[in-house]
Design an enzyme around this catalytic site. Structure first.
Site, PDB file in Angstrom:
ATOM      1  N   ASP A  14      20.776  -7.866  75.911  1.00  0.00           N
ATOM      2  CA  ASP A  14      21.088  -6.492  76.311  1.00  0.00           C
ATOM      3  C   ASP A  14      21.009  -5.511  75.146  1.00  0.00           C
ATOM      4  O   ASP A  14      20.369  -4.467  75.248  1.00  0.00           O
ATOM      5  CB  ASP A  14      22.490  -6.417  76.934  1.00  0.00           C
ATOM      6  CG  ASP A  14      22.529  -7.076  78.307  1.00  0.00           C
ATOM      7  OD1 ASP A  14      21.457  -7.268  78.907  1.00  0.00           O
ATOM      8  OD2 ASP A  14      23.635  -7.404  78.779  1.00  0.00           O
ATOM      9  N   ARG A  95      37.805  -5.101  69.512  1.00  0.00           N
ATOM     10  CA  ARG A  95      37.133  -3.836  69.831  1.00  0.00           C
ATOM     11  C   ARG A  95      37.545  -2.677  68.926  1.00  0.00           C
ATOM     12  O   ARG A  95      36.684  -1.944  68.442  1.00  0.00           O
ATOM     13  CB  ARG A  95      37.321  -3.468  71.310  1.00  0.00           C
ATOM     14  CG  ARG A  95      36.802  -4.518  72.296  1.00  0.00           C
ATOM     15  CD  ARG A  95      35.433  -5.036  71.965  1.00  0.00           C
ATOM     16  NE  ARG A  95      34.954  -6.017  72.931  1.00  0.00           N
ATOM     17  CZ  ARG A  95      34.119  -7.008  72.646  1.00  0.00           C
ATOM     18  NH1 ARG A  95      33.668  -7.168  71.418  1.00  0.00           N
ATOM     19  NH2 ARG A  95      33.731  -7.848  73.577  1.00  0.00           N
ATOM     20  N   ASP A 124      36.041  -3.749  78.118  1.00  0.00           N
ATOM     21  CA  ASP A 124      35.517  -3.428  76.786  1.00  0.00           C
ATOM     22  C   ASP A 124      34.959  -2.009  76.687  1.00  0.00           C
ATOM     23  O   ASP A 124      35.122  -1.338  75.669  1.00  0.00           O
ATOM     24  CB  ASP A 124      34.474  -4.468  76.369  1.00  0.00           C
ATOM     25  CG  ASP A 124      35.114  -5.825  76.092  1.00  0.00           C
ATOM     26  OD1 ASP A 124      36.261  -5.831  75.598  1.00  0.00           O
ATOM     27  OD2 ASP A 124      34.485  -6.861  76.360  1.00  0.00           O
ATOM     28  N   SER A 175      29.103 -15.242  80.469  1.00  0.00           N
ATOM     29  CA  SER A 175      29.266 -14.108  79.569  1.00  0.00           C
ATOM     30  C   SER A 175      30.321 -14.525  78.553  1.00  0.00           C
ATOM     31  O   SER A 175      31.470 -14.792  78.910  1.00  0.00           O
ATOM     32  CB  SER A 175      29.703 -12.874  80.353  1.00  0.00           C
ATOM     33  OG  SER A 175      30.158 -11.896  79.449  1.00  0.00           O
TER      34      SER A 175
END
Ligand code: ARG
Length: 400
Positions: A14, A95, A124, A175
């Protein structure tokens, strides 16, 4: 002036496609930023080269492992942070650190926007964008997977059309997001919440049912911070790394749960966090020895609030900062050693000692040497029960 965008780059399909995609859509130069959070896997130089071959104008790699361990994992440990009483915030913790570096590089490079590869269904995206709103309130955010139709099929077609050096066939069905504090795994067969996890979801931990000798270790803390293992003084990063190996070998830290996401979805998640679970288990035990009763009771509520704020993307919020100050104050005197036995998927405390202990043998003992004056107990119990007794007598009187 050249338009620039800084992209949080993982090296996967991605974000690799996002480089060219963003450049085409905005006419901007894309600078890829890859962050080493101890996720292992590919060499970061390989990832940097891939970003450049996918069309990045430049690529930066930052090793933030020490910063992550000391500035993010240790505060989470002080807060015994377990979302829904189980999940040690693995991805949620990373994050804000990534956001800090995105904001820094964007400022250094004069970028008008930063970009991430999150979908619109997860937590996220919230953590990235709310974090950026706090650290770089003027910056724009691009989210091509969520906002500009960069679906998986289109990403693969784009990669093939442009001849990008990414293997689009050997993709895992899951994922995955991983770092020093643990590993999360979702999608694939896990979306059927009745289906047991297949063996191939696990990576940080061995099968807890496999026979092996237990591993006993001693973890030392100073004011709530882990400082040594088996008497060897180590940095937080070294301690987390060693415990991931030792507890992982014993199958400690596996979780299979259905979790409440901030966006309202319930999702099935598999986690492995051998070091985090071992450290939190040991730290909670030392607190139970060193923290005064009311402080300990109140701290449990503050811990839950801290954890929810971090999960919900509010790392940089005023309440989170204030609670950090509380956690630091509450961690004073959480100093001493905890012995933990790692075995068969569990981390079990078998001993604790502390120079700041509030455990008083002479008060606790039922044997000779008892210093507790039981004569005081009678009056204490009488007065403690007085409000209840008064209310009960009132109820009796009114019932007549
Ligand atoms: N559900 C976890 C969280 O919100 C893990 C997210 C993992 N992210 C991912 N892209 N797989 O913290």
């Amino acid at each position: 002036m050249t338009k620039r965008v800084v992209l949080a780059y993982s090296g996967g399909l991605d974000t690799s496609v996002a480089i060219g995609w963003i450049a085409e859509q905005t006419g901007a130069e894309v600078i890829a930023l890859a962050i080493d959070l101890g996720q292992g896997g590919e060499d970061l130089d390989v990832i940097r080269d891939r970003a450049l071959s996918c069309g990045a104008a430049d690529a930066e790699v930052v090793d933030v492992r020490e910063e992550f361990a000391a500035g993010y994992c240790v505060p989470a440990l002080k807060a015994n942070a377990l979302y829904m009483d189980r999940y040690p915030l693995v991805s949620a913790l990373s994050r804000p650190l990534i956001v800090g570096h995105l904001a820094r590089v964007a400022a250094e490079r004069g970028a008008y926007a930063v970009a991430h590869g999150c979908t619109g269904k997860g937590n996220d995206q919230v953590r990235f964008e709310v974090g950026l709103a706090s650290l770089a309130p003027g910056i724009q955010v691009l989210a091509p997977v969520r906002d500009s139709g960069m679906t998986r099929d289109k990403a693969i077609a784009f990669a093939e059309e442009k001849g990008l050096p990414i293997d689009v066939t050997s993709r895992s069905p899951y994922s995955i997001d991983q770092n020093l504090w643990g590993r999360s795994c979702e999608t694939g067969h896990l979306e059927d919440i009745w289906e047991a996890p297949h063996d191939d979801v696990w990576s940080y931990t061995q099968d807890p049912a496999a026979a092996r000798d237990p591993d006993d270790l001693v973890i030392s803390f100073s004011d709530g911070v882990p400082v040594a293992v088996d008497g060897r003084r180590l940095s937080p990063l070294q301690i987390v790394t060693e415990l991931n190996a030792r507890a992982g070998a014993q199958g400690v830290g596996r979780l299979d749960m259905v979790e409440d996401r901030l966006v309202g979805i319930k999702s099935r998640e598999i986690y492995e966090a051998p070091a985090a679970i071992t450290l939190i288990t040991a730290h909670q035990e030392l607190e139970s020895v060193c923290a005064e009763r009311d402080l300990a009771r109140f701290k449990r509520q503050a811990e839950q609030r801290w954890t929810e704020l971090v999960y919900d993307g509010l790392w940089f919020s005023p309440l989170k900062s204030a609670l950090d100050a509380f956690m630091t104050e509450a961690s004073k005197n959480v100093t001493g050693d905890v012995r933990v036995r790692l075995h068969a998927g569990r981390a079990v405390v078998t001993g604790r000692r502390s120079p700041a202990s509030l455990y008083d043998f002479e008060l606790a003992t039922y044997d000779t040497g008892d210093a507790f004056d039981q004569g005081h107990a009678r009056g204490f119990v009488e007065l403690w029960g007085l409000p209840s007794k008064t209310a009960a007598l009132r109820d009796q009187r009114l019932a007549l």
